[in-house]
Each structure stands twice: as C-alpha cells, then as structure tokens.
Design an enzyme around this catalytic site. Sequence first.
Site, PDB file in Angstrom:
ATOM      1  CD  GLU A 187       0.893 -53.215   7.409  1.00  0.00           C
ATOM      2  OE1 GLU A 187       1.132 -52.472   6.616  1.00  0.00           O
ATOM      3  OE2 GLU A 187       0.077 -54.239   7.393  1.00  0.00           O
ATOM      4  CG  ASP A 215       0.569 -48.806   4.310  1.00  0.00           C
ATOM      5  OD1 ASP A 215       0.443 -49.697   3.752  1.00  0.00           O
ATOM      6  OD2 ASP A 215      -0.234 -48.306   5.014  1.00  0.00           O
ATOM      7  CD1 TRP A 218      -5.173 -46.335   6.770  1.00  0.00           C
ATOM      8  CD2 TRP A 218      -5.042 -44.661   8.209  1.00  0.00           C
ATOM      9  NE1 TRP A 218      -5.087 -46.948   8.229  1.00  0.00           N
ATOM     10  CE2 TRP A 218      -5.081 -46.114   9.019  1.00  0.00           C
ATOM     11  CE3 TRP A 218      -5.360 -43.763   9.106  1.00  0.00           C
ATOM     12  CZ2 TRP A 218      -5.128 -46.064  10.327  1.00  0.00           C
ATOM     13  CZ3 TRP A 218      -5.089 -43.801  10.655  1.00  0.00           C
ATOM     14  CH2 TRP A 218      -5.090 -44.924  11.276  1.00  0.00           C
ATOM     15  CB  ALA A 227      -7.091 -49.408   9.874  1.00  0.00           C
ATOM     16  CG  ASN A 274       2.280 -52.281   2.967  1.00  0.00           C
ATOM     17  OD1 ASN A 274       0.834 -52.781   3.075  1.00  0.00           O
ATOM     18  ND2 ASN A 274       2.938 -52.750   4.169  1.00  0.00           N
ATOM     19  N   GLY A 297      -1.276 -59.205   6.316  1.00  0.00           N
ATOM     20  CA  GLY A 297      -0.279 -59.579   7.306  1.00  0.00           C
ATOM     21  C   GLY A 297       0.972 -58.810   7.115  1.00  0.00           C
TER      22      GLY A 297
END
Length: 722
Positions: free
Chosen positions: A200, A322, A408, A564, A277, A198
Amino acid sequence: MNRSGPQRLALGCLAMALSWTPLAFAAGVDGQRIIDADKEPGNWMSHGRTYDEQRFSPLKTIDQSNVSQLGLAWSYKLDLDRGVEATPIVVDGVMYTTGPFSVVYALDARNGQLLWKYDPQSDRNRAGEACCDAVNRGVAVWQGKVYVGVLDGRLEAIDAKTGKRVWSVDTRADTTRSYTITGAPRVVNGKVVIGNGGAEFGVRGYVTAYDAETGRQAWRFYTVPGDPKLPPEDKAMQIASKTWHGDAYVEWGGGGTAWDSFAYDPQLNLLYIGVGNGAMWDPKWRSQAKGDNLFLSSIVAVNADTGEYAWHYQTTPGDAWDFTATQHMILAELPIDGKPRKVLMQAPKNGFFYVLDRETGELLSAKNIVPVNWTKGIDMKTGRPIVDDEAAAYWKDGKRKLVTPAFWGAHDWHPMSYNPQTGLVYIPAHIMSAYYEHVPEAPKRNPFKSVYQLGLRTGMMPEGAEGLLDMAKTWSGKLIAWDPVKQAPAWEVPYITIFNGGTLSTAGNLVFEGSADGRVIAYAAETGKKLWEAPAASGVMAAPITYAVDGEQYVTFMAGWGGAFSTFAGALSLRAGVQPYAQVLTYKLGGTAKLREPAPPADAPKPPPLTANAETVAAGAALYDGNCSQCHGIHAVSGGVLPDLRKLSADKHQMFLGILYGGRVPDGMPSFADNLNPEQVEQVHQYLIKRAHDLQEEGEVWKRFSARPASSSSLADNAPQE
C-alpha cells in the site's frame, strides 16, 4: 557428532530427568525433527506445528469429556497493549513468542516465568509505514537460534539460551521505500525464509532465504517484475513481465508482497509462497487495466534450495480489490475422484476455497465459502474467475461499486486448521462488503511514506453513530467447518464481527478459537457444539497452540485486540466491545489462576469550543482522512488501540501542533512536519474538535455501539447452523 531425531530426544529426556533447566537444550530443532513432529506431540516446533501447516495436534489428554474443566494455568503480561497476532513456538518446555514491535519473549512453558526478553529496538518512527499496526506473527527456531522479522525490515537471529543477538540483516531491497515485516519466518533446509509488507506504500514484493547460521543471502525470488527497460531477473520474471502493461507500476513498485503465508513439502522440496495485492489497488492506474499482473494474488511454488520457479496458480487475475493470496495454506492428502491426491488448500480473501494439486498447481476444485458478488464463479476449464463487471469493475465505468467480500476478505491472515480425523478445515471467516470507486485523476506518489496510496476510494463509512451502528450489523464473522472434498460446510458458528481468532484442532476431537469479543472457546470438531468458554480480557485474533510438559497438556492463546480492523476501521471494531490488553493466556485442566483485566476506559473530556467555519472543518476532514485515518480510524473514530483523537485532553489540544510536528516515538507516531503546513494542521485540529462535539452529542449511541456483547448466547450458539 550428528545424531538422529530419536537419539537426540532420548539424550534430551535423560538429561532433563537428571537435571532439568528450561534453557538446557534451547531450540535444538532441525528439519528432520520438524518432519518427525508427531513423535514429539508435546512440542510445537514450527509456525503451523508441522511443515504442512495443518495446525493439528495429536495431543488428546484434553478432550470432549473433560475440556469443560479447563482453567487458567498462568498468564504473562506483554509490554505494549497493541495488536497481538503471534503463534508461539514451544520446544522442550520453553515458549518463544512475540508482542508488538517485534519484541521476543522466552517463557517457561510450565508457569509463564520470563527466561529472557529481546527487544530489537525497531525504529518506531517508521510504525506509520506499516499498513496494519506494529504487529508480529511470531518466530522460528533452528539449532539453538530464534529468528524474528523486525517491523522495520530487519531479520535477526537470537541465541536461544541467552536472548542475545547473533546476527542481523536488513532485508530491504530499496531502503527508500516502506518495507516492513510482520510475518513469522520459516526455516527450511538450513535457510531462514521471510517475505515483507508494504504494497500500500509502493514497494516491489519478494521472498528471501538466508543462511540460518550466518545470515548470508542464499536466494531471492521476486513476485512481480521490475523496470521493463531492464532484463528480467529470471524465468519467473520473464513469465510475469508479459502480463503487465505500461510502466506506472515501476514508480509504485507493483506490490505483490508475501507478508505472511508459507508451506513446505520436504518430499517435493517445494516451498509454497502466498502472494499479496497490487500497488496500486486500482488496475487502471497500476497496469492500464490490462493483463493478469503475475504474480499478484497467487500461490507460487519454488525450489526450496534455489528459489527457482516451479509453478503458480493465480486466484485473482489482475487483482483490483486487495484480494491477497497471503492467507494460510495447508498441505494434506485428500481423496479426489476416488484417488488420493497430494493437495494444497487455501481460502484467500476473494471468498473461495481452493484445492490444488501441490505437485503441479492444477486446480482440482473451488467453491465460495461466503456470499460473493465480484464473480459469478470459477471456470474449471481455465481456472479463472468469471468476473461480474456490473458488480465489481469500478474502474471501467467510474461508478461506485459495492463489492462482496471487501478488502479484508472472506478470510484474512487468521490461520485456519485441518483435522485429518474429521477431514474438515476450520476457517475464521468474514462477512463484509465495501464500496470501491475509481479516482479519475492519476495519483502522484507521495514522498510521505506513511500515507496509504490505493489509487481509489473505498469504504464510504458514515460519520454518525446511528449510521455506523447500522453498517456494523452487516459486518459479521463466523467459524466455518469446511469439507474440502465435498466443497461444502459441515457446520458453522456465528460471531458478532470480523477478525476472530485463528483455529487449532486436536486429536481430542476439539477445535479451539478466540473471538473478537473477548472469549476463548472450544467446540466439538465433528458437530460444532460449544463445550467450553472463558473470558480473555481482550479480543483474540491469533491462533492458539497446545503442548505438553511433564505429561500435562496446556492450551495457549495470545490475547490482545488490535491490527488493521481496530485501527483503520476503528468505529466498526468497537462493535466487539473490547479494549487492547496484551497477554499470554495458558490453560490446563483444573487451572485456578486469576485472569488480569484492563482498567475501564476513561470518559471523554469536555472539548474546547469549535471556532472554525464549515469550510475549514471540511478541509480538515479531507486532510485527516488522507493522513491520519490509517492509524486513528476513519472519521476520527478509534478502535482503542491508538489514541481516539476525539478525546484529547486540554493540554493535548494546546500541544497539537507540537505533537504533529515532533512526532511521538514511544508509540510510533511520525512527524508530519514535511507533509502538513501549520494552517493545515490547524484545519485538522478544528475537524477533531468538531468530532469531539459530535461524540458528546451522540454519547448514548456510542455506549450502545461498544457495549460488551460477550454475554449474549446468540454470538456463538451451542447448536450449529446446518
């Protein structure tokens, strides 16, 4: 009466010989049995098979000489065709695994017969609060119970014999925030350990341990500090709070979610946590671009009984890209400078392969596994990266920066494996870049929780098919056999795109991996020579396992494209040429079962006329990218997991306002009634009509773009690249 592992095994074998039923001794696992896992190589009792998470199996009935004879033994079709990321657990002939929305399946491991199914009834209205679709990475088992983390934030215990719920706890520290769970629990010393996702959406990360029998909370370890106006919760937060600045991170939670990786050393009694992150990504808005922001992007060791901090190593201080350190961690013993060292190995998103002393956290070595431009290397005296400001520090001068690797990473959640016989780590790696750009105005926290809030612009993907085709060619994947002592590749195998499957290595000198373009493959562990390949009917992202029942060895892949990459970057994921089709595929020597495959996708219907002007379409594009792209793809190009909104039918066009305001609970779409007014909904609608016409005009290019490429021998060469 408590019995030792060997005694339980002997009694179990006798009972099964007399009268065997799949659930007679369901999930009879404890810590000693996991520690002694090599004495029972036919089982796969923990997420990484063993507490060290090596994903190496001593089984060798299937080896280099006969792996070409593998055939499908059985398959089981899962309920929903969305992303499948689970590692199955196999104990005494029963397989426990999960599908989308945290549904748990117990299957007869010999033939795939369903023994029971448990649906935790995850709140599908909250699916938009999960960054990376409704995926789940599997269960844990312990003393007759099966444990699953539910997408909406619950941790539940299930009776392994009956499939009935035993207990349920809500793991969310703040129920007003978008906490989710996609990771697999671990059970250590009678405690079920789980993190959350969560970041983000603005949450504060932590890891919690619950009593395996009752569900009572045993301890909680926060990974980032809370409100600086309040006293720190413990020693770890005292350390961390000194590395954060301002108080904006309180509103945004700070992030640091531990959404996937754990490992455990029983001798040291240390639990290792991979931390994620920051929230927001841009460090200027998160912490005034100051400080290391502990424990973001870190490996943290804690006492497994108490959660007390032991040590940490931060892979990316002040993370701005990230670059999570939630990626798979492996414990092993390696010869370092001529002496055996107990080490922890990780290849996080930032592009480097790290070897740490797992007793102290000391950095022993670090080397990039793919090209990187955000740093000039790692300073071995300080253990810190030497950040290249020109290439990476987008927040300093406000200029758009092309960063390699991007969000990614060089390696994401897809598990790597370690073969102690070859001494190599097998890594599903990414080659990718993306632009990062600072947003000059401080963002406001959006009460609509299912919208990404990063504090920056990223990606910058073109709308047109030709431009996307060119961009897609720069995003590729490869399987790397990495020597952790030499810090160098032993061999590599290229793939057409990223998000290929996790790996499994075996004593049969084999490495198994699934591919994004819809294949399951076996390589020679020493050389990388391809020895076997079969179609999988969908992309394969999860790591395979191997097990044995009645003396016969099996290899299982969880197949199902999604996650994703296929939602947010749907256009690029189309390069894999596959559809979502979720099933369990299990192979054995001489297997003759027939592979089930999805029906071909329907052609796009003719769109209605475009009536809006360019200004309205542009407004709709901005609203779409801010509200819809997370699930349906940037610029309205879906990877096929969720509906491609360029292909709406005539009745869906007529119902468009009702769909957005009413939501669609079965597939998890929330209502947008509180976020978009009717005029804005129509702007989004007109933008989608425009994109539907673009699709009609670019039809032939899109067909080329998503043409199934699996027949090309160049995608996975038999000859390794030295």
